[in-house]
Every structure is written in structure tokens, then in C-alpha cells.
Design an enzyme around this catalytic site. Sequence first.
Site, PDB file in Angstrom:
ATOM      1  N   PHE A 137       0.724  -1.163   0.120  1.00 55.62           N
ATOM      2  CA  PHE A 137       0.119  -0.021   0.174  1.00 55.62           C
ATOM      3  C   PHE A 137       0.657   1.150   0.167  1.00 55.62           C
ATOM      4  CE2 PHE A 137      -2.482   3.203   2.572  1.00 55.62           C
ATOM      5  CZ  PHE A 137      -3.417   3.512   1.827  1.00 55.62           C
ATOM      6  N   TYR A 138       2.090   1.189   0.306  1.00 54.60           N
ATOM      7  CA  TYR A 138       2.882   2.404   0.685  1.00 54.60           C
ATOM      8  C   TYR A 138       3.212   2.772  -0.701  1.00 54.60           C
ATOM      9  CZ  TYR A 138       3.381   1.005   5.575  1.00 54.60           C
ATOM     10  OH  TYR A 138       3.117   0.560   6.895  1.00 54.60           O
ATOM     11  N   SER A 139       2.953   3.965  -1.143  1.00 50.64           N
ATOM     12  CA  SER A 139       3.108   4.678  -2.606  1.00 50.64           C
ATOM     13  C   SER A 139       2.707   3.772  -3.427  1.00 50.64           C
ATOM     14  CB  SER A 139       4.660   4.915  -2.699  1.00 50.64           C
ATOM     15  OG  SER A 139       5.008   6.005  -1.853  1.00 50.64           O
ATOM     16  N   PHE A 140       1.625   2.893  -3.261  1.00 51.55           N
ATOM     17  CA  PHE A 140       0.983   1.937  -4.189  1.00 51.55           C
ATOM     18  C   PHE A 140       2.119   1.217  -5.108  1.00 51.55           C
ATOM     19  CE2 PHE A 140      -2.560   5.235  -4.699  1.00 51.55           C
ATOM     20  CZ  PHE A 140      -3.315   4.888  -3.740  1.00 51.55           C
ATOM     21  N   GLY A 141       2.823   0.616  -3.894  1.00 44.99           N
ATOM     22  CA  GLY A 141       4.018  -0.319  -4.519  1.00 44.99           C
ATOM     23  C   GLY A 141       5.323  -0.001  -4.663  1.00 44.99           C
TER      24      GLY A 141
END
Length: 335
Positions: free
Chosen positions: A58-62
Site C-alpha cells: 500500500f505504501y506509495s502504491f507499491g
Amino acid sequence: MEYVRLGESGLVVSKLCLGTMNMGSPKWKPWIFDEAQSEPIVRHALDSGVNFIDLADFYSFGEGERVIGNIIKKHAKRDELVLLTKAGYPIGDGKNNQGHSRKHLYDALHGSLERIGTDYVDIFMLHYFDVNTPIEETWFTLNEMVKQGKTRYLGVSTMYTWQFAKILHCCEKNGWVKPINMQLQLNAAYREEEREMIPFCVDQGIGVSVFSPLARGLLSGAFDSVRNQTDNFTHQMFGDDTSKNIAMSVAKVAKRHGVGSAQVAQAWVLSRPGVKVMLVGADTTEQFNSSLNALTLQLTEDDFYELDRVYTPCDVINDYTEGKRIAREPRPARD
């Protein structure tokens, strides 16, 4: 650096775990560091003895996983690290691109492995408790992943104690691999997990790792940071007067010791019974050094009194109470 065994497993991790939510792409959130900005912080953490790194798709969408994967290839040996990643929150379009269904968990893990550039992760963690997927489906899938060697261990995060008890019962009933790590939020402004979840984890032999020891930056004294000004969750969780008064108590204790507020707030977390690991999300090497110093800072009985005296119980913080939490202050009467 200090090292501990996580729960009743044989896995040895550094007591400070490098959190990486602030690393990836500023396109995701304005306070996120890109790879060039993140590299010196990660390298310093590794040089300081950290072997435990926390990630999530989820962090920075991958992009966060890709950034950390690139950095550790330059500065570390994969087999000396303990890499944890999480799945559950949506990182794209599509009805099945979220949650803990068999389909999404396999898609999520394979995506994480590709972005990090590794054949396996050491801990694969549920980001929350998915109330829409049968726990048997979720845990059968996770158990398969361990047998396939795609993850070495399993973990969970941010849920009610009864939900975690349901997971453990499911594992025992079916002979499936149990989680070794519960990741939860704990800080001087939010202590509700000390009532049931942490004692339950200690009783069940589950290692507890703590995130947000600074209450999303509030307890560091950085009231006007970019994150605090742009992150709505910070206001929802810690925008009440009690939290702000606790931050003032932290600053008062820090002044006694001649150190920064962040160091006191982290020393408080590290002193709590049952806490094995503390996640550190540092924006600078100096901030990481503050966390290192917190390992040896000895708080006195008077310090604990000052840090405890303002605290009042509050509603649990998790995905199920978002936007519905009862504030610590009295609500206005309805005529």
C-alpha cells in the site's frame, strides 16, 4: 543495537525495525521521500545494526517496496535481513484488488516479491482483519504460502482482540501455521492496546511490534510538520486536547533529561511490558539516532507519573472505528 526473538519463533530481529511508509514517491503523499532521499536513511539504519525492515504494498502504491528493494541490493545481503510486507488495502482498480481473499493475497504477494526483487519475504502480514472474507479462506491461503516457501512466517496487524483470537482458534483447529507477530499502534497518547491485546499476545506467545510511537509526529513536538498539516488521519487520531497535553508532558520530561521529545516518547514505548520491537520512521539520520538513544534512556518514576497523569481512556483506533470514534471531549447536547 539490541536483538530479540519474535514471539516463540526462532526468528531474531533488531529491537528497532525500520518503518518505510515515508519512502517511495511524493506523488502518493507530499511528505514521502523518493529513492535518492531514502537511501542515506536506510543505509544508516543498516550500518546501525537494523536487520528488520517493514514494508507494505500500500505504501506509495507499491513504489515503496521497489525503492527499498533497490536500496538493499546496494547495501545489504538479503539473507541477513528480515523483510516484512503487508497486504489488504487497495493499490489499484478492480473489485478484487483489496482484502484478504485467496485471489488478492496471491496477487499481492507475487507483486511484492517482484517489486522488492526477492524470492521470498520473511514475514507476510495481514494489514487488518478482513470482515468480508471467511478466515478459513484467508488462513488456508497463508498456510499454503508458507509451505511453498514464498514467506517464512506470518503476521497480523490492527484488529480487535476477539478477531485475533478467532484467527488463532482457526489455526489450532486446522493445524495451520500460526502468526508470530502482532503489529499495533501504541504511544503515550494512545494506550488502549495495553488493556487486552498486548496481554493476550504475551499469553499466546506472539511477538508485539509497535508502530507510530510518536503519535504520527505529534509527540516529537513537530506540530507544524508537513505531515501533520496534510495528513487527515493525524487530526482524527490525535487532534484532541488530551493528546496535545500529553505532548506537552513529553516535552517537559525531555527538558529534564536534556534530550528531544521524540527520544522520551520512544523510550516510553520501549519500556512497556510485552513490547518486543518498535518501528522507526525516520526522515533523517539524526532522527534515527534519537531512536537508538531511546534504547538506553532510563525514565524515572517521576517521569512516568508526568507522562501518565494526563492520559484518559479513548475509543480504539482501527479501520472499523474510522470516522466513528467517540471523542475524548464531551459532545454537545441535542436540544
